[in-house]
Design an enzyme around this catalytic site. Structure first.
Site, PDB file in Angstrom:
ATOM      1  N   ASP A  30     -13.846 -32.520 -34.032  1.00 46.50           N
ATOM      2  CA  ASP A  30     -14.576 -32.340 -35.286  1.00 46.50           C
ATOM      3  C   ASP A  30     -13.643 -32.116 -36.468  1.00 46.50           C
ATOM      4  OD1 ASP A  30     -15.954 -30.489 -37.374  1.00 46.50           O
ATOM      5  OD2 ASP A  30     -17.643 -31.288 -36.238  1.00 46.50           O
TER       6      ASP A  30
ATOM      7  N   TRP B  52     -19.979 -31.910 -37.164  1.00 47.77           N
ATOM      8  CA  TRP B  52     -20.085 -33.255 -36.590  1.00 47.77           C
ATOM      9  C   TRP B  52     -20.271 -33.202 -35.083  1.00 47.77           C
ATOM     10  CZ3 TRP B  52     -21.620 -35.561 -40.451  1.00 47.77           C
ATOM     11  CH2 TRP B  52     -21.003 -35.472 -41.692  1.00 47.77           C
ATOM     12  N   ASP B  53     -19.686 -32.202 -34.429  1.00 44.10           N
ATOM     13  CA  ASP B  53     -19.928 -32.013 -32.996  1.00 44.10           C
ATOM     14  C   ASP B  53     -21.406 -31.745 -32.730  1.00 44.10           C
ATOM     15  OD1 ASP B  53     -17.483 -32.367 -31.670  1.00 44.10           O
ATOM     16  OD2 ASP B  53     -16.807 -30.360 -32.158  1.00 44.10           O
ATOM     17  N   LEU B  54     -21.996 -30.887 -33.544  1.00 48.06           N
ATOM     18  CA  LEU B  54     -23.398 -30.528 -33.331  1.00 48.06           C
ATOM     19  C   LEU B  54     -24.316 -31.719 -33.592  1.00 48.06           C
ATOM     20  CD1 LEU B  54     -23.364 -26.984 -34.973  1.00 48.06           C
ATOM     21  CD2 LEU B  54     -23.300 -27.538 -32.540  1.00 48.06           C
TER      22      LEU B  54
ATOM     23  N   GLY C 280     -23.984 -34.043 -30.690  1.00 49.05           N
ATOM     24  CA  GLY C 280     -24.731 -33.558 -29.540  1.00 49.05           C
ATOM     25  C   GLY C 280     -26.211 -33.883 -29.627  1.00 49.05           C
TER      26      GLY C 280
END
Length: 403
Positions: free
Chosen positions: A136, A165-167, A170
């Site tokens: 991220d 951005w990771d969230l 996901g």
């Protein structure tokens, strides 16, 4: 079946570490799916990631993997790889779903897995579309956000701590799984969906119009500190040292703000003097510093409780700056139903999140955090039909680990 568990009966195998892939699996698990998490014996690279509990266990790992079943396998052995492949390709209409972020494991290539189960739904998280690694914090730097964040006088880029951005990736993983399952139910076809973190970030800033703006203007957006870009919004200090964020996006919100602060006549005079129309969002943005200077004395004369009572009474859009300890305190009073206290294996409690989706007005259960390898024997027996003696042999040979 509980309305908050619409995916009950679905089995998902997750071979992913860090944030994006596990968030996708957790999202599906909180909606009722049986998520079987595969980890190497002893734990993967994220097993003891910070923040840590006093005994050294990871709050991070426990919370992102709650509600999942944990299977620990020696991924370097042929027997271990066969077990994982068999779990992924297990027969049944509600099986054959894989989330991974694997790089360089030929035995987990999509074509190898689909040879065992042609209708496999396989969602693979990547750093870049070509398979190169990224996280991220590196892709966020590359899409330009740190360059437009921070104080106006700042020269260095300003990173943020939230892996946004990771969230988003996901949640996109869970969307991809559900879309592919819908298609499989109609067509019988599987799907191989690749999702690159860098593409999620690029699409995100592009969809907000930020790249189009940069192309049109030929230069970076200026930094504005805590001012909201393109509208009026900024922080104010109260008399007790507390700070609040106030935003006026709409004409109605602007009218409410000027009314409660008693500044309507002052701003009417400013409009005439500056030939401006502060009912327009762009004008409030252009004159943001002037507006903030007029409003500051009103906030400085009141403590945060007075500010809260008056702003809420006038339906002004605002928020109080808080520390996470303040959020914890509020949670202890029952203020946040989306949060839950769950027991970590072998020690104290952990504050974590339920699914933010409310089904018929209610959040579902948060899910319990697993202990590494605690479900190995049960999963191998249920999904692969292995006998107790076979499983005991695998444990003795250290092909799998069980708790």
């Amino acid at each position: 079946m509980s309305a908050a568990r619409p995916l009950a009966g679905l089995t998902v195998v997750e071979c992913a570490s860090f944030v994006a892939g596990p968030t996708g699996g957790m999202t599906l698990g909180q909606l009722g799916a049986d998520v079987i998490r595969i980890d190497p014996v002893g734990g993967g690279s994220d097993h003891l990631r910070w923040p840590l509990a006093p005994d050294g266990d990871s709050f991070y790992w426990a919370s992102l993997n709650k509600g999942k079943r944990s299977v620990a396998v020696d991924l370097r052995s042929d027997e271990g790889r066969e077990i994982v492949t068999a779990l992924i390709a297990a027969p049944g209409p509600d099986r054959g779903v894989l989330i991974d972020n694997v790089v360089g494991r030929r035995w987990m290539a999509n074509e190898v897995l689909t040879a065992r189960r042609p209708d496999l739904v396989h969602v693979r998280v990547q750093g870049y579309p070509d398979g190169r690694p990224a996280v991220d914090y590196t892709v966020n730097a590359e899409v330009g956000i740190p360059q437009i964040t921070g104080a106006e006088e700042g020269g260095a880029p300003v990173n943020h701590v939230l892996p946004a951005w990771d969230l988003v990736t996901g949640l996109s993983v869970s969307t991809a799984v559900l879309a592919a399952l819908h298609d499989r139910a109609r067509s019988g076809r599987g799907a191989y969906v690749e999702l690159a973190l860098s593409d999620v970030a690029l699409a995100g800033v592009a969809n907000l119009g930020w790249l189009a703006e940069a192309a049109d203007r030929g230069h970076e957006r200026p930094r504005h500190g805590n001012h909201v870009y393109g509208s009026f919004g900024v922080d104010f200090a109260c008399s007790d040292g507390e700070r609040v964020m106030v935003v006026a996006l709409t004409e109605g919100q602007w009218a409410a703000l000027t009314s409660v602060t008693g500044t309507r006549e002052v701003f009417a005079a400013l409009e005439q003097a500056l030939d401006a129309d502060l009912d327009l969002e762009a004008e409030r943005y252009r004159l943001r510093e002037t507006i903030a200077a007029v409003l500051r004395p009103w906030f400085a004369a009141r403590d945060v409780k007075q500010v809260r009572d008056e702003l809420e009474g006038a339906r002004v859009l605002w928020g109080r700056y808080q520390g996470m300890t303040d959020v914890v305190t509020a949670h202890r009073t029952g203020a946040h139903p989306v949060l839950a206290d769950i027991d970590m294996p072998g020690q104290g409690s952990l504050i974590t999140g339920r699914s933010p989706l409310r089904w018929n007005g209610k959040h579902g259960a948060a899910g319990a955090p697993p202990r590494l390898g605690a479900d190995t024997e049960q999963v191998l027996a249920e999904v692969l039909g292995l006998a107790a003696a076979e499983i005991a042999g695998l444990v003795d040979r250290r092909v799998v680990a069980a708790v």
